[in-house]
Design an enzyme around this catalytic site. Structure first.
Site, short mmCIF file in Angstrom:
data_model
loop_
_atom_site.label_atom_id
_atom_site.label_comp_id
_atom_site.label_asym_id
_atom_site.label_seq_id
_atom_site.Cartn_x
_atom_site.Cartn_y
_atom_site.Cartn_z
N ARG A 1 -2.75 19.37 -24.44
CA ARG A 1 -2.73 18.41 -23.34
C ARG A 1 -2.49 17.01 -23.93
O ARG A 1 -2.57 16.79 -25.13
CB ARG A 1 -4.05 18.45 -22.58
CG ARG A 1 -4.26 19.74 -21.82
CD ARG A 1 -5.69 19.87 -21.36
NE ARG A 1 -6.06 18.86 -20.37
CZ ARG A 1 -7.30 18.69 -19.92
NH1 ARG A 1 -8.28 19.44 -20.41
NH2 ARG A 1 -7.59 17.78 -19.01
N HIS A 2 -2.22 16.10 -23.04
CA HIS A 2 -2.17 14.69 -23.41
C HIS A 2 -3.52 14.28 -23.98
O HIS A 2 -4.53 14.99 -23.79
CB HIS A 2 -1.89 13.87 -22.15
CG HIS A 2 -2.85 14.21 -21.05
ND1 HIS A 2 -4.12 13.67 -20.96
CD2 HIS A 2 -2.74 15.10 -20.03
CE1 HIS A 2 -4.75 14.20 -19.91
NE2 HIS A 2 -3.93 15.06 -19.33
N ASN B 1 -9.33 10.78 -16.56
CA ASN B 1 -10.17 11.86 -17.08
C ASN B 1 -11.61 11.38 -17.20
O ASN B 1 -12.55 12.02 -16.76
CB ASN B 1 -9.73 12.29 -18.49
CG ASN B 1 -8.47 13.12 -18.52
OD1 ASN B 1 -7.71 13.04 -19.48
ND2 ASN B 1 -8.25 13.95 -17.51
N ARG C 1 0.69 9.68 -19.61
CA ARG C 1 -0.26 10.10 -20.62
C ARG C 1 0.29 11.08 -21.66
O ARG C 1 -0.12 11.04 -22.83
CB ARG C 1 -1.54 10.65 -20.00
CG ARG C 1 -1.35 11.73 -18.94
CD ARG C 1 -2.62 11.82 -18.10
NE ARG C 1 -2.70 12.89 -17.12
CZ ARG C 1 -2.16 12.87 -15.91
NH1 ARG C 1 -1.44 11.82 -15.53
NH2 ARG C 1 -2.32 13.88 -15.07
N GLU D 1 1.73 17.44 -14.08
CA GLU D 1 0.51 18.13 -13.66
C GLU D 1 0.62 18.59 -12.20
O GLU D 1 1.40 18.03 -11.41
CB GLU D 1 -0.71 17.21 -13.86
CG GLU D 1 -2.06 17.83 -13.51
CD GLU D 1 -2.38 19.13 -14.26
OE1 GLU D 1 -1.51 20.01 -14.39
OE2 GLU D 1 -3.55 19.28 -14.69
N HIS E 1 -0.44 19.26 -19.45
CA HIS E 1 -1.63 18.96 -18.66
C HIS E 1 -2.45 20.23 -18.47
O HIS E 1 -1.99 21.33 -18.75
CB HIS E 1 -1.21 18.40 -17.30
CG HIS E 1 -0.31 17.23 -17.37
ND1 HIS E 1 -0.78 15.93 -17.34
CD2 HIS E 1 1.04 17.14 -17.48
CE1 HIS E 1 0.25 15.10 -17.41
NE2 HIS E 1 1.36 15.80 -17.51
#
Lengths: 503, 454
Positions: free
Chosen positions: A290-291, A297, A340, A360, A425
């Site tokens: 993932r980023h 988040n 991101r 995402e 994502h």
């Protein structure tokens, strides 16, 4: 809402009319339905699909097109000498078709034989003059075909892959007749290869570990297997351009260097051919991550397009170091088009490509909300999602099921490529991971894909080895487990029980 | 942005899904006359351009027609006609020269070299040319011995050729058959052994069988997939939008509203129209938005819902009137007018995104026969642009009014289009590009072309 098993999920959706969605049925013809009064529509609360209804209740299960496959089930039949990759192809194809939503199962006749003949002695079993052996093998093939029939006609299967050598025209003709009797389409997949290195590698990779050879050393196993192959060679009748011109098939030659394709009949066969023409067996690794941790988040918010936190940026640097230590030649790096992932890739200081389809999952009206806010504003939606997280579509958003469809070109290109790092994502990574690790629709939305962790996938034998490498940069946990109570009537507290901690 | 990506050749493909190839690709047709080479070349070119890969075809026959002003007879093609051979070689060279220019200086990604290329010698010349210039080569051979197919081919596309304007049908057919004969003796089909190092697809008997060798990269893989899905069975594709919707009437874009009474009336008229067309086995596709489904419901036939047929996502502008967009997002509104194809709504999509999402629909339309697609304005514009070979600049301004059906029928090298209005009034939703697209324009200038609404 009843949880449906993987193979059931499409039962009601399989079109029963030639190429049609089931929006009408023979019963309808008998009703007094005047064309001047088109049916009212209601929107299914889970998938947000508009369906005709009567008195507010849905009338028929309309087939929404992810992929309109075929009117009748398809029987894929492998053809080829031992150690030509038939089982590899069968398993991979099965995995792919299931992932794109086509209920598929493979039936390996060798397995039936192993269950019948408890202990494998030697290649002599396969000698063409071994009457006892031939009888058993024929019985095993019949048993497998019987299970095929059951799967395709009673268990909601759409495609069955009949994995055996099927090297004689006579055997293939038997199968064609079986299919005709049952209303199945047949598509043959033949693998032809005479490269001794490829065959040797094949034997080493998958035969040595076979239950047939648990009590042999390597040399004994290889020697026996080569003799086994010889048993088939004299009677081998490859698919012929002239003699078999009425069959539908693909002949794969020299591990995908050349293909002969004959009479592709429908959409699913076309997709199968495309897939088989894109896969390869060159060793490589696929890295999924993932980023880095993002601002949203940290605040427990979903979606959006925020930037990285300082820890997220630190992950980028660690990722760069990790990639360098991997010493990969010609690594492709893919990101989504969200800030991101791009910020994360920037830290790698290598060229990368942005894919919009890697974005995402679209949470629609819930974008940038905290779970607490979703529960507050949309408690019904929140409950429906917990009831069927795979099929649930956010209002004005997407479902995991939609995501899979959108990601299919990514999977196809990943198959074509060699070493690739995909920076994406949580929901997207779950979908991709489910493809490689053959996870069901039920498991997929709950796969653990924590921030700051790289998954390294390496094809091995018939599957995929997965190594999880945490890059040791702290990050918030974004994984919400399915709570115990998924009832629409549940309390807020129960709904929010599994929400991970955040600011 | 992306650094160092060798794919920056594709200037407009920033952020598009796939990196096609590092170096340009030269597609080379192979086959006797009347085997569908030009049909394939044009169709493939149209498809590649539509998905965003700059492609151009180079038909050597065209170069020959420009050089030899008047076509006399098949004698020109006789293998012992030195003069003819010389001219034909020059034309091939001239075409290859233009190919080189297109791929190296004009931003082309794929060139389709459309000629018979029936000898191994000629193909070898081309392979060397490609190697010198850093192009990948992919051969597309069409092999067919069905006399009916060849005859139909000649009737469909040869009789109308400039070569035969002054001949009657019988003369033209006779001459053309002799022309084909001139090539037959020296025809060297792509061979599994002799040509094993080449990348190619051999199409046999109009797509019944294919031999595919050494597919090297993504674009070749997509080309093979496309060629394996197209067919030449006569059929028609019907495109229309949903009936007039509540949001339409209020001048609002997007959303998921239901039909107005006039929209429902359209549904009934559409049903009657479809019945008069007497189509066997018509497939009906809709989006997953209420208004297209309501329209299809009126047809009282089975239909399939495709999520990818949903209208373009206007993101933050969903359900707004143009006046409101100008009010809240004047900059966005101006940018959209500056480049309507590439402009992406904030948190929404662009036409360019739409094309990518619609590609599987086009692929399936190619596989299918008679289909009616009930969709939306932007979606219909994208599909129409594919069939009518419209550019990215033209696409977003194609006229797709409500309550009008477009019937597309493949003919010769292109598509015949009939526009059938079903005579049910509806609001106009077509906004022309205004004169002033400058971000400093006045509101009045911006809203100049907004169609009237409630």
């Amino acid at each position: 809402m009843k949880r449906r098993s993987h193979s059931e999920q499409h039962h009601g959706k399989r079109p029963r009319f030639p190429g049609a969605a089931a929006s009408t049925s023979p019963q309808d013809e008998m009703e007094d339905k005047t064309p001047s009064n088109p049916r009212e529509l209601t929107q299914n609360p889970l998938k947000k699909i508009w369906m005709p209804c009567k008195n507010g209740l849905p009338e028929k299960h309309i087939s929404q097109r992810k992929v309109c496959m075929t009117n009748c089930p398809t029987l894929i039949v492998t053809v080829g000498l031992p150690a030509r990759g038939k089982t590899y192809i069968s398993k991979k194809l099965t995995r792919y078709l299931n992932w794109i939503g086509v209920p598929t199962r493979e039936f390996n006749v060798g397995q039936y034989r192993r269950e019948f003949v408890k202990i494998y002695k030697s290649f002599e079993f396969f000698r063409p003059d071994n009457e006892e052996g031939l009888k058993i093998r024929r019985q095993c093939a019949s048993a497998a075909l019987n299970d095929v029939r059951q799967y395709l006609t009673e268990e909601g299967g759409q495609v069955a892959v009949f994995d055996a050598t099927n090297t004689t025209r006579e055997r293939r003709e038997t199968i064609v007749q079986f299919a005709e009797q049952n209303g199945f389409k047949v598509f043959f997949v033949e693998s032809v290869c005479e490269d001794p290195d490829v065959i040797q590698e094949n034997i080493v990779q998958v035969k040595l570990g076979s239950p047939d050879y648990t009590n042999c050393n390597t040399d004994e196993a290889v020697e026996d297997f080569l003799k086994r192959i010889k048993c088939y060679e004299n009677s081998y009748e490859t698919l012929d351009e002239v003699l078999d011109r009425d069959l539908s098939y693909i002949k794969i030659m020299d591990v995908g260097q050349r293909f002969l394709v004959n009479r592709v009949l429908d959409h699913i066969q076309s997709r199968i051919v495309y897939y088989l023409m894109n896969i390869h067996i060159t060793p490589r690794s696929i890295y999924l991550c993932r980023h880095g941790e993002s601002e949203l988040n940290v605040n427990g918010r979903i979606g959006g397009d925020s930037g990285l936190t300082p820890r997220g940026k630190a992950f980028g640097k660690k990722l760069s170091q990790f990639i360098q230590t991997q010493g990969i030649s010609d690594l492709k790096v893919w990101t989504s088009q969200m800030k991101r992932t791009i910020q994360t890739a920037e830290a790698l200081d290598v060229p990368y490509e942005q894919w919009k389809v890697l974005n995402e999952i679209d949470a629609g009206v819930c974008e940038e909300m905290m779970y607490e806010e979703i529960q507050d504003h949309y408690p019904l939606e929140f409950a429906l999602r917990d009831q069927d997280k795979y099929r649930y579509r956010y209002p004005k958003g997407e479902s995991y099921e939609d995501l899979v469809q959108r990601l299919e070109p990514v999977i196809m290109e990943l198959e074509r490529q060699e070493n690739v790092l995909v920076v994406c994502h949580q929901a997207v990574m779950r979908c991709l991971l489910a493809y490689f690790l053959d996870k069901t629709a039920e498991e997929l939305p709950y796969l653990k894909c924590p921030l700051h962790t790289v998954l390294k996938l390496t094809p091995v034998a018939y599957g995929c080895k997965v190594e999880s490498i945490s890059l040791n940069v702290d990050a918030v946990n974004t994984h919400r487990e399915r709570p115990e109570n998924v009832e629409v009537s549940r309390m807020s507290k129960e709904a929010l029980l599994t929400v991970p901690a955040h600011q």
